[in-house]
Design an enzyme around this catalytic site. Structure first.
Site, PDB file in Angstrom:
ATOM      1  N   ALA A  69       1.203  -1.459  -0.641  1.00 53.24           N
ATOM      2  CA  ALA A  69       0.222   0.295  -0.103  1.00 53.24           C
ATOM      3  C   ALA A  69       1.179   1.026   0.210  1.00 53.24           C
ATOM      4  O   ALA A  69       1.963   1.246   0.276  1.00 53.24           O
ATOM      5  CB  ALA A  69      -0.351   0.007   1.176  1.00 53.24           C
ATOM      6  N   GLY A 114       0.283  -4.914   0.888  1.00 53.14           N
ATOM      7  CA  GLY A 114      -0.488  -4.902   0.323  1.00 53.14           C
ATOM      8  C   GLY A 114       0.173  -5.924  -1.124  1.00 53.14           C
ATOM      9  O   GLY A 114      -1.140  -6.562  -1.925  1.00 53.14           O
ATOM     10  N   GLU A 117      -0.172  -9.682  -0.068  1.00 57.74           N
ATOM     11  CA  GLU A 117      -1.768  -9.478   0.079  1.00 57.74           C
ATOM     12  C   GLU A 117      -2.269  -9.823  -1.312  1.00 57.74           C
ATOM     13  O   GLU A 117      -3.127 -10.534  -1.284  1.00 57.74           O
ATOM     14  CB  GLU A 117      -2.635  -8.234   0.866  1.00 57.74           C
ATOM     15  CG  GLU A 117      -1.638  -8.587   2.019  1.00 57.74           C
ATOM     16  CD  GLU A 117      -2.323  -7.361   3.219  1.00 57.74           C
ATOM     17  OE1 GLU A 117      -1.502  -6.140   2.429  1.00 57.74           O
ATOM     18  OE2 GLU A 117      -2.848  -7.541   4.027  1.00 57.74           O
ATOM     19  N   GLU A 137       4.918  -4.893   6.924  1.00 63.63           N
ATOM     20  CA  GLU A 137       4.286  -3.638   7.766  1.00 63.63           C
ATOM     21  C   GLU A 137       4.640  -3.174   9.772  1.00 63.63           C
ATOM     22  O   GLU A 137       4.952  -2.399  10.207  1.00 63.63           O
ATOM     23  CB  GLU A 137       2.300  -3.884   7.901  1.00 63.63           C
ATOM     24  CG  GLU A 137       2.012  -3.856   6.779  1.00 63.63           C
ATOM     25  CD  GLU A 137       2.380  -5.033   5.996  1.00 63.63           C
ATOM     26  OE1 GLU A 137       2.811  -6.446   6.066  1.00 63.63           O
ATOM     27  OE2 GLU A 137       1.429  -5.292   4.463  1.00 63.63           O
TER      28      GLU A 137
HETATM   29  N1  CAA Z   1       4.562   3.063  -0.499  1.00 68.64           N
HETATM   30  C1  CAA Z   1       5.191   3.698  -1.126  1.00 68.64           C
HETATM   31  N2  CAA Z   1       6.252   4.844  -1.929  1.00 68.64           N
HETATM   32  C2  CAA Z   1       6.478   3.322  -2.037  1.00 68.64           C
HETATM   33  C3  CAA Z   1       6.253   1.824  -1.748  1.00 68.64           C
HETATM   34  C4  CAA Z   1       5.227   1.960  -1.056  1.00 68.64           C
HETATM   35  N3  CAA Z   1       4.600   0.957  -0.749  1.00 68.64           N
HETATM   36  N4  CAA Z   1       7.569   1.209  -2.094  1.00 68.64           N
HETATM   37  C5  CAA Z   1       8.536   1.653  -2.942  1.00 68.64           C
HETATM   38  N5  CAA Z   1       7.980   3.304  -3.042  1.00 68.64           N
HETATM   39  C6  CAA Z   1       8.171   4.509  -3.868  1.00 68.64           C
HETATM   40  C7  CAA Z   1      10.005   4.507  -2.861  1.00 68.64           C
HETATM   41  O1  CAA Z   1       9.362   6.047  -2.090  1.00 68.64           O
HETATM   42  C8  CAA Z   1      10.864   4.968  -4.598  1.00 68.64           C
HETATM   43  O2  CAA Z   1      10.196   6.876  -4.578  1.00 68.64           O
HETATM   44  P1  CAA Z   1      10.721   7.771  -4.907  1.00 68.64           P
HETATM   45  O3  CAA Z   1      11.863   7.811  -5.536  1.00 68.64           O
HETATM   46  O4  CAA Z   1       9.706   8.600  -4.758  1.00 68.64           O
HETATM   47  O5  CAA Z   1      11.974   7.868  -3.220  1.00 68.64           O
HETATM   48  C9  CAA Z   1      10.298   4.403  -4.922  1.00 68.64           C
HETATM   49  O6  CAA Z   1       8.849   3.662  -4.986  1.00 68.64           O
HETATM   50  C10 CAA Z   1      11.548   3.455  -5.416  1.00 68.64           C
HETATM   51  O7  CAA Z   1      11.393   2.791  -4.403  1.00 68.64           O
HETATM   52  P2  CAA Z   1      13.286   2.042  -3.930  1.00 68.64           P
HETATM   53  O8  CAA Z   1      14.150   3.406  -4.508  1.00 68.64           O
HETATM   54  O9  CAA Z   1      12.953   2.472  -2.107  1.00 68.64           O
HETATM   55  O10 CAA Z   1      13.942   1.193  -3.867  1.00 68.64           O
HETATM   56  P3  CAA Z   1      14.217  -0.031  -3.610  1.00 68.64           P
HETATM   57  O11 CAA Z   1      14.697  -0.833  -4.423  1.00 68.64           O
HETATM   58  O12 CAA Z   1      15.597   1.096  -2.790  1.00 68.64           O
HETATM   59  O13 CAA Z   1      13.683  -1.074  -2.563  1.00 68.64           O
HETATM   60  C11 CAA Z   1      11.771  -1.960  -1.508  1.00 68.64           C
HETATM   61  C12 CAA Z   1      12.366  -1.273  -2.900  1.00 68.64           C
HETATM   62  C13 CAA Z   1      12.343  -2.672  -1.165  1.00 68.64           C
HETATM   63  C14 CAA Z   1      10.564  -2.480  -2.238  1.00 68.64           C
HETATM   64  C15 CAA Z   1      11.357  -0.599  -0.764  1.00 68.64           C
HETATM   65  O14 CAA Z   1      10.324   0.423  -1.563  1.00 68.64           O
HETATM   66  C16 CAA Z   1      10.477  -1.065   0.310  1.00 68.64           C
HETATM   67  O15 CAA Z   1      10.603  -1.169   1.329  1.00 68.64           O
HETATM   68  N6  CAA Z   1       8.697  -0.102  -0.047  1.00 68.64           N
HETATM   69  C17 CAA Z   1       7.961  -0.906   1.444  1.00 68.64           C
HETATM   70  C18 CAA Z   1       7.435  -2.063   1.366  1.00 68.64           C
HETATM   71  C19 CAA Z   1       6.459  -2.079   2.712  1.00 68.64           C
HETATM   72  O16 CAA Z   1       6.835  -1.574   3.448  1.00 68.64           O
HETATM   73  N7  CAA Z   1       5.060  -2.135   1.469  1.00 68.64           N
HETATM   74  C20 CAA Z   1       4.290  -2.315   2.922  1.00 68.64           C
HETATM   75  C21 CAA Z   1       3.640  -1.289   2.520  1.00 68.64           C
HETATM   76  S1  CAA Z   1       1.815  -1.001   3.878  1.00 68.64           S
HETATM   77  C22 CAA Z   1       0.476  -1.941   3.261  1.00 68.64           C
HETATM   78  O17 CAA Z   1       0.960  -2.377   2.184  1.00 68.64           O
HETATM   79  C23 CAA Z   1      -0.173  -2.384   4.703  1.00 68.64           C
HETATM   80  C24 CAA Z   1      -1.105  -2.827   4.431  1.00 68.64           C
HETATM   81  O18 CAA Z   1      -0.863  -4.132   4.487  1.00 68.64           O
HETATM   82  C25 CAA Z   1      -2.643  -2.691   3.365  1.00 68.64           C
END
Ligand code: CAA
Length: 263
Positions: A69, A114, A117, A137
């Site tokens: 998400a 998400g 999921e 999360e």
């Molecule tokens: N939400 C918003 N933006 C996201 C995102 C997310 N879940 N995942 C990645 N992005 C964005 C990053 O912020 C980045 O944006 P900018 O270029 O503007 O900075 C872009 O996508 C590229 O990502 P990274 O630079 O971080 O890429 P990376 O290769 O270094 O890392 C990754 C990749 C490990 C997937 C890392 O992006 C990450 O950890 N993302 C979040 C994963 C996460 O925590 N997901 C759970 C979300 S909460 C949820 O899903 C709740 C639910 O159950 C409903």
């Protein structure tokens, strides 16, 4: 065919009966903001209703299936806003889970939060060798909110699900295969074609029976054995009102097993 800015329903000329729900928001690794979520729900409704679609592939491109998400969109929401936001997210993913046709998630790169999921809402999952799945999360101070605490333990069992949810760690494709979180691992470059091939296995099958099988398994998992058996009995008997049952059984009697051609 465009559903919206971030989601398309595509058809592959090699497999015209398979619809591909393509999520395409590369700048955020396909993170599910409200708009993407809404478009996924529309796409799910559309492929569910289209009788020419016999199976579905969910695909997010090479770098990421879906990285979760949208954290930036969620971060400042209030409790009241989150109640509605998470309802929309859960409903969208449930509409994917309820597509009455075989659905395959073709996972290249990240399927986190998400995204994991969403993949859990498919019937089968194919992952690339470098794919990472997980429910991170907890590292954001929250828990999975789009079915992760419910669909994940149903698939991999409670202790494995808890370990993933408590730690938030990324699970590599090889381990995902071992614990049943994915069904097949292929070289990264072959994820899309392997997903298509898996979905295409079912396109010549009897569509109503496939829908009944899916519904009986999925609904049955939500209830006690007696109720599940009753669901099965009603679905099973209901199929005797279909042309496919006549075709299938007549073909067996006249030509032997596995020769039937369904509409
Ligand atoms: N939400 C918003 N933006 C996201 C995102 C997310 N879940 N995942 C990645 N992005 C964005 C990053 O912020 C980045 O944006 P900018 O270029 O503007 O900075 C872009 O996508 C590229 O990502 P990274 O630079 O971080 O890429 P990376 O290769 O270094 O890392 C990754 C990749 C490990 C997937 C890392 O992006 C990450 O950890 N993302 C979040 C994963 C996460 O925590 N997901 C759970 C979300 S909460 C949820 O899903 C709740 C639910 O159950 C409903």
């Amino acid at each position: 065919e465009l559903v919206g800015e971030f989601v398309r329903v595509e058809t592959d000329p090699d497999h015209p009966a398979v619809a591909v729900v393509r999520i395409d928001r590369p700048k955020a690794l396909n993170a599910l903001n409200g708009q993407v979520t809404g478009e996924i729900a529309v796409a799910a409704t559309r492929v569910a209703a289209d009788a020419s679609v016999r199976a579905v592939v969910l695909y997010g491109g090479e770098r990421a299936f879906v990285a979760g998400a949208d954290i930036k969109e969620m971060a400042e929401l209030t409790h009241a806003q989150m109640l509605e936001y998470s309802r929309a997210l859960q409903n969208a993913l449930t509409s994917v889970a309820r597509i009455p046709k075989p659905v395959v998630a073709a996972i290249s790169g990240y399927a986190l939060g998400g995204g994991c999921e969403l993949a859990l809402c498919a019937d089968f999952r194919v992952a690339g060798e470098k794919a990472r799945l997980g429910q991170p999360e907890i590292q954001l101070g929250v828990i999975p909110g789009a079915g992760g605490t419910q669909r994940l333990p149903r698939l991999v069992g409670p202790s494995r699900a808890k370990e993933m949810v408590f730690s938030g760690r990324h699970v590599r494709a090889e381990e995902a295969l071992r614990i049943g979180l994915v069904d097949e691992v292929v070289p990264d470059a072959e994820v899309y074609s392997a997903g298509m091939a898996m979905a295409a296995r079912y396109t010549d099958g009897p569509a109503v029976a496939l829908a009944a099988a899916k519904e009986a398994v999925d609904r049955g998992l939500e209830t006690d054995l007696d109720t599940g058996l009753e669901i099965e009995r009603l679905q099973f008997s209901g199929l005797f009102a279909t042309e496919d049952q006549k075709t299938g059984m007549r073909s067996f009697i006249e030509h032997g097993p596995g020769k039937a051609t369904f509409q």
